[in-house]
Design an enzyme around this catalytic site. Structure first.
Site, PDB file in Angstrom:
ATOM      1  N   ASP A 436       0.860  -1.175   0.000  1.00  0.00           N
ATOM      2  CA  ASP A 436       0.000   0.000   0.000  1.00  0.00           C
ATOM      3  C   ASP A 436       0.898   1.227   0.000  1.00  0.00           C
ATOM      4  OD1 ASP A 436      -2.478   1.540   0.428  1.00  0.00           O
ATOM      5  OD2 ASP A 436      -1.619   1.919   2.391  1.00  0.00           O
ATOM      6  N   ASP A 713      -2.282   0.181   6.132  1.00  0.00           N
ATOM      7  CA  ASP A 713      -2.505   0.845   7.409  1.00  0.00           C
ATOM      8  C   ASP A 713      -3.898   1.424   7.537  1.00  0.00           C
ATOM      9  OD1 ASP A 713      -2.287   2.932   5.575  1.00  0.00           O
ATOM     10  OD2 ASP A 713      -1.332   4.278   7.016  1.00  0.00           O
ATOM     11  N   ASP A 717      -7.746  -1.092   3.571  1.00  0.00           N
ATOM     12  CA  ASP A 717      -6.848  -2.223   3.347  1.00  0.00           C
ATOM     13  C   ASP A 717      -7.322  -3.496   4.052  1.00  0.00           C
ATOM     14  OD1 ASP A 717      -4.974  -0.601   1.940  1.00  0.00           O
ATOM     15  OD2 ASP A 717      -4.243   0.163   3.854  1.00  0.00           O
TER      16      ASP A 717
END
Length: 999
Positions: A436, A713, A717
């Site tokens: 990410d 985070d 996600d």
């Protein structure tokens, strides 16, 4: 207390907890992860006057009921069961599970709130936005919908952790062996076997329980206060007390406590990166409504729970609380996603199944041969038990569990918290790492990365050239300072204030000397912000879009002087803006001048540009390079625009030596899984990715045969973290949902520790593989010895307790010694092992079979010498016991290398842990010869000097033979490279081909 109520076609309830009178907590597996069914159940329960209040939790499938304490529980259960049957039997609502659910109120009409006018929203929620709810409405809604709290999966309790330790097939084999021992009168054998199982379970329970507590401590607790309007008055309530219909005041710095429909907005912006992955703040408005199909990241009229207000002010109407928010939808999606088993867990079960089949076949062959020779069935069953004990490697589950546990501890000391033991080794099996962007490879913190004084780029520390720009950044700002640091405001304005402070400007003194008297705020038709000041210096300071600011400038300040701006100057400034934006960055222009027409300032002096970006973490570039050297493929998955994502990927050198493949996920639409898997195989960047598409990309990579790790985070996600083979969350700045569903948490957000964790995982797998190969080889030698003894003649077979003692002293400590070897230096220069490769590669079985035959032949040589000297009985069993146990222990030294060519006699004692284990195990193996009671239990006798000499000579033969074989092989085919290549044999061929393939 547990019970069942209702037995309709859809199933019934289980009583999970019977509290005080008038309260029940029920559970239904049919509700878990099914949000639509839960909404229908809520509606059905709401129509039944028997229920005073209720709460339905889709994440866990729990239903909490409150009713008249005098009511009969059977009647309550029957009513609840009928409601459940009705809810599960109804047709799905027309809006569908995805897209509209988060915007439906808690039991309201089913509208998508972002697509409705503000007045329609207020009407449907039955609230006057100018007065708010009254006390009676608040209590009724709280009773119906419960507190505004995120649904969290119950953390496993002690019993759940204990049950988990008995689910693997190797442990079940040991329990089965103990049961056979009890059935045949071998109570002592059973007790010894079950003690191994108990120790193994205790290690697992303690380790995983500690991991859960560690991750819970990282999450912490806390609750914000919220300013609301109720009964026409402003009040402050805990966020937990909010209900649908509450009117909430929005201010900079607050965290949105629920899903809100914007009623009024003044220059309102929010950071929704936790939900969308987009690093730039999103502008919010009250009207006009958004398109009905707008995804969460494009809803300008809604603030979703967890978003941070970074600029402006406004009011919002609560439309969804708790588990019914968009964040709650992601939690349910995460809960409904099943994570694949860790590779070693599956491989151990597969190995256990082979061992079970082999043991049953050996026992069956033995009993059939005995019956054919006319031996009594009772004797055959007793001897078959001894053979079964020899077939089950008692040390297998303990070695694996203890090794993973110690690896988990080592990682915790390095800042990596791991929730499940299997995740330790799964890290080493990862082939594709999905990264990410925001907050993972970047700092999730805007900062000035480039600057221009006039039309000339200058160094960031050139305070003299940048003085006019620095003054604009310090004074044209809503940021407040506390103890000399920015305390609130948007990430952009905090970054500008930080930049001014880093140039040693006394911002607080400047603000006192040049107080602000008016502010013209940015709005849709005015892409700039102007502030008017008293005191010495320019009266007006302007910052905003470079194009819009340049339109208002006629002069240029550069190199310490001011002059008329030419068209060439204007073109140079715009070209520099394009250059900064392509890096990528957000660019702001600064200007100054007289107030003039305050609402439309003109004739200004252009002073320069500042470029801001969310910088890549300093360690991320080297991290990606190290991952590539280790054979891992890296993929960037982000909600940012394609240009931003591509620039970050290029900075990270994400594609290695091959062209960078970038995919805009919005253009994918409903791409079928096969096509998505093909795209995922050759792409390095996925941009503008919503949470459900992140999940689809991870699953496509897995469907393509890859072991996938996902870092993240944010709440967006969560589903992908839950689905990945290894979900890795950021612990310090990450969202609670990310930590809840991940099985690995990096406590300080330092990605450099991730590479160390991968290396540790690879070392653990390599060591477990060596240990298991040793255990299988030595146990197979015991089976061969037992079969030959049983077939050769009566009363020759070793006793079950004797074989169990051999297993315990030669399996556990030596296996752990092998499993705790330090990593090879080349461990992170080889590719990961192929998915599906067994814990013991096919090519290794031939070597293991040959070595087990070698150990068995040596032990049988001592056995037949004993028969010749003493006949069947304790003395012969003692010689066989000593030759077999010491032979296995000495063979452990050879088991340190899978490739015999790498064995060197002078390097056999290079693992202090193994050396210590062998000394301890040798002492335990010799103990029965010095302790009479133990000698009698095992059925062996003390040995004379000649017998000892024969036994030890037989014990040394396997190691000497393997060393000789290695020397011969080395002279014919010298090994290349260092260490003990994990991919020797068939697996190694695949690894070499993988290494030659492009990243």
């Amino acid at each position: 207390m547990h019970g069942r109520a209702g037995d309709g076609a859809a199933g019934g309830f289980e009583i999970r907890h019977a509290g005080p009178a008038g309260r029940l907590r029920l559970g239904a597996a049919t509700l878990r992860g099914r949000a639509r069914a839960c909404r229908r159940l809520e509606a059905a329960l709401g129509r039944d006057a028997a229920f005073r209040a209720f709460e339905v939790r889709p994440l866990t499938g729990s239903v909490i009921l409150r009713f008249d304490p005098e009511a009969a529980r059977e009647d309550v259960l029957a009513r609840a069961a009928r409601a459940l049957e009705a809810a599960l039997g109804e047709d799905a609502d027309p809006g569908g599970e995805a897209g509209g659910e988060a915007e439906r109120g808690n039991g309201a009409s089913g509208a998508t709130w972002h697509a409705l006018e503000r007045e329609a929203v207020a009407e449907r929620l039955e609230v006057d936005p100018e007065r708010g709810l009254d006390a009676a409405a608040v209590e009724a809604r709280r009773a119906a919908w419960g507190p505004n709290a995120a649904e969290t999966e119950d953390r496993p309790g002690p019993m759940a952790l204990i049950r988990k330790q008995f689910e693997s097939l190797p442990v079940l084999l040991l329990i089965g062996s103990a049961a056979v021992s009890v059935a045949s009168g071998g109570g002592l054998d059973a007790a010894a076997t079950l003690s191994v199982v108990a120790v193994n379970a205790a290690i697992g329970v303690v380790t995983e329980g500690q991991a859960e507590r560690t991750i819970a401590a990282i999450a912490g607790t806390g609750e914000d206060d919220v300013a609301v309007l109720r009964e026409g008055a402003r009040r402050t309530v805990a966020s937990r007390e909010l209900v649908p219909g509450d009117v909430v005041r929005l201010r900079p710095g607050m965290r949105t406590p629920a899903d809100l429909r914007i009623l009024a907005a003044e220059d309102l912006k929010a950071d929704e990166s936790h939900l969308t992955g987009e690093s730039r703040p999103a502008a919010k408005r009250g009207a006009p409504p958004d398109a009905p199909g707008a995804p969460p990241g494009e809803r300008a009229t809604v603030l979703h729970a967890g978003a941070a207000v970074v600029q402006g002010r406004g009011r919002g109407l609560v439309v969804a609380t708790g588990g019914r928010t968009e964040a709650g939808r992601l939690r349910r999606l995460s809960a409904a996603t099943k994570r694949p088993r860790a590779p070693t867990e599956a491989e151990l079960d597969a190995l256990g199944a082979r061992l079970a089949v082999g043991a049953l076949a050996a026992c069956g062959l033995f009993v059939a041969a005995g019956l054919a020779r006319g031996r009594p069935l009772a004797t055959l069953l007793r001897d078959a038990l001894a053979l079964a004990v020899a077939a089950v490697p008692e040390g297998l589950p303990m070695v694996a569990t203890t090794t993973l546990s110690l690896g988990l501890r080592r990682m915790e000391r390095r800042g990596v918290a791991i929730r499940r033991l299997g995740a330790v080794e799964a890290l080493g099996a990862v082939q594709v790492l999905c990264l990410d962007k925001t907050g993972t490879v970047t700092l999730n913190r805007m900062q000035v990365t480039a600057a221009a004084a006039g039309t000339r780029e200058v160094a960031l520390d050139d305070a003299e050239a940048l003085e006019p720009v620095l003054v604009g950044a310090a004074l044209n700002s809503d940021v407040t300072l506390e103890e000399g640091r920015p305390a609130d405001g948007s990430r952009t304005e905090r970054a500008l204030a930080d930049f001014a402070l880093s140039a040693d400007l006394d911002v607080e003194a400047m603000r006192r000397e040049r107080p602000r008297r008016r502010t013209l705020r940015r709005r849709q038709d005015r892409p700039w912000m102007a502030t008017l000041h008293d005191g010495e210096g320019p009266e007006l300071l302007l910052k905003g879009s470079p194009e819009a600011v340049l339109e208002r400038c006629t002069r240029l300040r550069e190199d310490g002087r001011t002059r008329e701006m030419t068209e060439d100057d204007r073109e140079a400034a715009l070209a520099l803006n394009d250059d900064f934006a392509a890096r990528p960055a957000r660019v702001l222009a600064f200007a100054e001048g007289p107030a003039g027409e305050e609402d439309a300032p003109e004739e200004l002096t252009f002073t320069g540009l500042l470029a801001l970006s969310d910088p890549v973490r300093p360690e991320a570039v080297e991290l990606v390079a190290r991952l590539h050297r280790a054979g891992l493929r890296t993929v960037l998955i982000t909600g940012d625009q394609a240009a931003t994502a591509e620039a970050v990927a290029r900075e990270l050198a994400l594609s290695g030596d091959v062209p960078l493949g970038v995919v805009d996920a919005v253009e994918l639409g409903d791409t079928e899984p096969g096509r998505l898997a093909e795209l995922a195989r050759r792409s390095h960047v996925f941009a503008r990715v919503a949470s459900d598409r992140k999940l689809a990309i991870v699953q496509a990579l897995q469907a393509d045969g890859a072991v996938v790790a996902m870092t993240g985070d944010g709440e967006n996600d969560g589903p992908a973290l839950a689905a990945a083979d290894v979900g890795i969350a950021m612990g310090r700045e990450g969202a609670e949902l990310a930590r809840d569903v991940a099985n690995v948490v990096i406590r300080d957000d330092d990605l450099a520790t991730l590479v160390d964790a991968v290396a540790q995982g690879r070392a653990i797998h390599r060591n477990i593989r060596r240990s298991l190969e040793f255990l299988v080889t030595t146990n197979l030698s015991e089976i061969l010895v037992s079969l030959v003894e049983a077939v050769h003649g009566p009363n020759e077979l070793e006793t079950p307790m004797e074989l169990l003692w051999i297993n315990l002293v030669t399996d556990v400590l030596p296996g752990l010694g092998l499993a705790l070897a330090d990593p090879d230096e080349e461990l992170m220069t080889r590719p990961p092992r192929p998915r599906g490769e067994g814990v013991v590669p096919p090519g290794d079985w031939w070597r293991m079979g040959g070595d087990s035959a070698l150990i068995a032949t040596s032990a049988l040589a001592a056995h037949f010498v004993g028969l010749a000297r003493h006949g069947p009985g304790p003395a012969t069993r003692g010689m066989t016991f000593l030759a077999l146990s010491q032979g296995q222990l000495l063979y452990t030294l050879a088991a340190q290398r899978r490739d015999a060519r790498r064995l060197r006699p002078w390097a056999l004692f290079g693992n202090p842990r193994l050396d210590l284990a062998l000394v301890g195990s040798s002492a335990l193996a010799a103990l029965p010869f010095f302790v009479p009671p133990l000698r009698r239990v095992l059925g062996v006798a003390r040995l004379g000097g000649a017998d000892l000499a024969v036994a030890f000579a037989a014990a040394a033969t396997p190691l000497a033979t393997v060393l000789a074989r290695g020397a011969l092989a080395r002279s014919l085919d010298p090994p290349r490279g260092g260490g003990d290549a994990e991919g020797s044999g068939a697996g190694g061929a695949r690894a070499r081909r993988s290494r030659e393939a492009p990243a």
